[in-house]
Design an enzyme around this catalytic site. Sequence first.
Site, PDB file in Angstrom:
ATOM      1  N   LYS A   8      -9.306  -6.354   1.891  1.00 23.60           N
ATOM      2  CA  LYS A   8      -8.883  -5.117   2.553  1.00 23.60           C
ATOM      3  C   LYS A   8     -10.009  -4.089   2.611  1.00 23.60           C
ATOM      4  CE  LYS A   8      -3.985  -5.030   1.686  1.00 23.60           C
ATOM      5  NZ  LYS A   8      -2.912  -4.103   1.311  1.00 23.60           N
ATOM      6  N   GLU A  58       0.857  -1.195   0.000  1.00 28.35           N
ATOM      7  CA  GLU A  58       0.000   0.000   0.000  1.00 28.35           C
ATOM      8  C   GLU A  58       0.885   1.234   0.000  1.00 28.35           C
ATOM      9  OE1 GLU A  58      -2.185   0.485   3.649  1.00 28.35           O
ATOM     10  OE2 GLU A  58      -0.426   0.119   4.880  1.00 28.35           O
TER      11      GLU A  58
END
Length: 474
Positions: free
Chosen positions: A364, A144
């Site tokens: 997620k 990320e």
Amino acid sequence: MASPLEDVLANEALLKDLVSVAKDAALLQGVLMRTKEEPNASEVVSYAPFTMFPSPVPRPLFEQAKQVQRDFNLLVDRISQDTEFLEQALASTIKVDDFTAQLFKIYRQVLQEGLSQTIVLGLNRSDYMLDYGKDGSTSLKQVEINTIAASFGGLASRTPTVHRHILKVAGKSDEGVRIPDNNPAKGLADGIAKAWEMYDSKSAVVMFLVEDFQMNIYDHRFVENELWSRNIHVIRRTFDEVCERGSLGQDKRLFIDSLEVAVVYYRNGYMPQNYTEQRWEARLLMERSRAVKCPDISTHLAGTKKVQQELARPGVLERFFPDDQEAVVRIRATFTGLYTLDMGEEGDRTVAMAIADPDQFVLKPQREGGGNNIYGEDMCKVLHNVKESSERTAYILMDKIRPQPVKNVLLRRGAPLTPSTCLSELGMYGVYVRQGKEMVLNDCVGHLLRTKSTEHDDGGVAAGVAVLDNPLLC
Ligand code: GSH
């Protein structure tokens, strides 16, 4: 992966001796955290959790991560300026995710009012794991990018000295040269200082927007003190203090306690539980103000998981780099499989694929701060529950990245001294400053290696799972 320190790791007597050497070295270097018991007092503090030894990282992958950081800085910054893209990318998410919806509401309001500041300051960290392929190759894959409160750059500036000392005492001085120098504290401060200077008011201050409980204060202090050493006045305030005492003056200048704020540096505000209705008002006040926000609301949104997933669609990176195919290739090489859960056939396929082989994927939600991801059986349960409803669009699905486990000793207050099988995550700190259309700074200013036991699926240092580490380049 075999560690070049295997002999040391097998030597129990040596490890016992090294524990106090290691902890004291960390204390002497300021690799510190406040305790859970006393999160707001500096009377009794402890070392921040860290590994006894650095962990092997292939040098070419480390260099690749460093090199692609400037591309990521440009990408995040360009996304933040592309209203049409943000609107489209987040349309489904904001229908079901209240937190992202609140951020988006502020974004729309600020856009409607017209931007009050043309200086943009970005301090981010792009995180990777080194995926170990079936053919034995290792590749850099992005986990990320954190565009708000990207932490531990302060403490990471001090850990190389700690590890080099431990290696020396362990009779491995030669290995110490393979630990790269690191000073993100200086680099992050360079960015803040540049934005402060461009704001052009000598008496204005930099405000760190901090949590009510400040266990990680020493990490902040390294950056703060870099600013003080350049005679830049730094203050620390919480959301509640901004609610009570913050105001906008002439030309939307931001004031608190009679001080004008040139830069707001958010080290809080990335999780729903950081907010109350009043605190959302405070966030809006700061966003509307003329202060340079780090990040501004659009850059915060550019760091969402949904945006990350949209970027992986064919042709999307090209939108942001129409004349730079090489940047597209560099960035895309770090992407792993990312899949939409939007309503429709494509999202249905994602659900079916995940349920059929849960071990290959991570689910997620749009959350920061670590410890939010869903794996295995839990993932299947969640997907079964939400698969027919738009609630599923609050998530994205991602391929699981599989690094090679390495042995290390995790030093954490109160934890037993036993070598663990560990996985590491490598982060690169990006800093940029833009004024209007002109990029005045764009750099990679250092790195962060964090390591956790393979027992844990997810979670960073702040969440109490991972510990600070250093790459041992090999
Ligand atoms: N509020 C704390 C601070 O400012 O130091 C923690 C902030 C935080 O958790 N930041 C995340 C991070 O970088 C990004 S949103 N975490 C790294 C980790 O915990 O390992």
